[in-house]
Structures are given as structure tokens and as C-alpha cells.
Design a protein around this motif. Structure first.
Motif, short mmCIF file in Angstrom:
data_model
loop_
_atom_site.label_atom_id
_atom_site.label_comp_id
_atom_site.label_asym_id
_atom_site.label_seq_id
_atom_site.Cartn_x
_atom_site.Cartn_y
_atom_site.Cartn_z
N ARG A 31 0.86 -1.13 0.02
CA ARG A 31 0.00 0.02 0.06
C ARG A 31 0.87 1.26 0.03
N TYR A 32 1.93 1.11 0.75
CA TYR A 32 2.62 2.50 1.08
C TYR A 32 3.61 2.33 -0.32
N ARG A 33 3.63 3.41 -1.10
CA ARG A 33 4.51 3.60 -2.16
C ARG A 33 5.14 4.94 -2.27
N ILE A 34 6.28 5.03 -2.66
CA ILE A 34 6.86 6.40 -2.96
C ILE A 34 6.44 6.63 -4.53
N VAL A 35 5.92 7.78 -4.55
CA VAL A 35 5.74 8.02 -6.32
C VAL A 35 6.57 9.20 -6.72
N ASN A 36 6.99 10.35 -5.99
CA ASN A 36 7.78 11.14 -6.16
C ASN A 36 9.01 11.44 -5.49
N VAL A 37 10.24 11.62 -6.06
CA VAL A 37 11.60 11.59 -5.30
C VAL A 37 12.12 13.07 -5.78
N TYR A 38 12.36 13.84 -4.90
CA TYR A 38 13.14 14.92 -5.31
C TYR A 38 14.50 15.03 -4.44
N VAL A 39 15.65 15.17 -5.35
CA VAL A 39 16.92 15.34 -4.87
C VAL A 39 17.38 16.75 -4.74
N ASP A 40 18.03 17.33 -3.94
CA ASP A 40 18.15 18.61 -3.66
C ASP A 40 19.71 18.81 -3.07
N GLY A 41 20.52 19.77 -3.63
CA GLY A 41 21.64 20.07 -2.93
C GLY A 41 22.98 19.29 -3.27
N ASN A 42 22.94 18.44 -4.38
CA ASN A 42 24.24 17.46 -4.56
C ASN A 42 24.76 17.99 -5.78
N VAL A 43 26.10 18.13 -5.83
CA VAL A 43 26.84 18.53 -7.01
C VAL A 43 27.52 17.31 -7.72
#
Length: 69
Positions: A31-43
Motif C-alpha cells: 500500500r505505501y509506495r513512493i511516487v515522487n522523489v526530489y534530490v536537492d543540494g548535490n553536485v
């Protein structure tokens, strides 16, 4: 007359509890699924590279399992 044996009560309770636990785990995993993943602050890595590093297992799109990881 002797009393009827009640030895089956404890195994029956254990079996019911195990079924409840298994059903609950199945519900949570499906039931518990990840739909959107945002990655921020990595170079150093791209967003796709980080997603592939973190979410590479069978149930890694499950939010609870991923948070334990």
C-alpha cells in the motif's frame, strides 16, 4: 465425567495473531509506495544516479522500508 481438553485455545490464538501480522505486513508493503522523489543540494551525482543508488531493491519503493534503510 471428565472436562473437555482446551489445549487447542493457545495454538489457535497464536495462529490468528500470526495471520493478522502477516496480513498487516502485506498491506503495508503493497500500500505505501513512493511516487515522487526530489534530490536537492548535490553536485557530485545526478538526480537519477542517486535514485538508482538508494532505490535499487525489490521493495525500495515502499516508504516504510526506504525510511528504515
Amino acid at each position: 465425567m471428565s472436562k473437555p481438553s482446551k489445549r487447542w485455545i493457545i495454538p489457535a490464538i497464536i495462529a490468528v495473531l500470526l495471520l493478522i501480522i502477516i496480513a498487516g505486513a502485506f498491506f503495508v508493503i503493497t500500500r505505501y509506495r513512493i511516487v515522487n522523489v526530489y534530490v536537492d543540494g548535490n553536485v557530485h551525482y545526478t538526480e537519477e544516479e542517486i535514485k538508482n543508488m538508494v532505490m535499487k531493491g525489490r521493495f525500495d519503493d515502499n516508504s516504510l522500508i526506504l525510511s528504515m534503510k
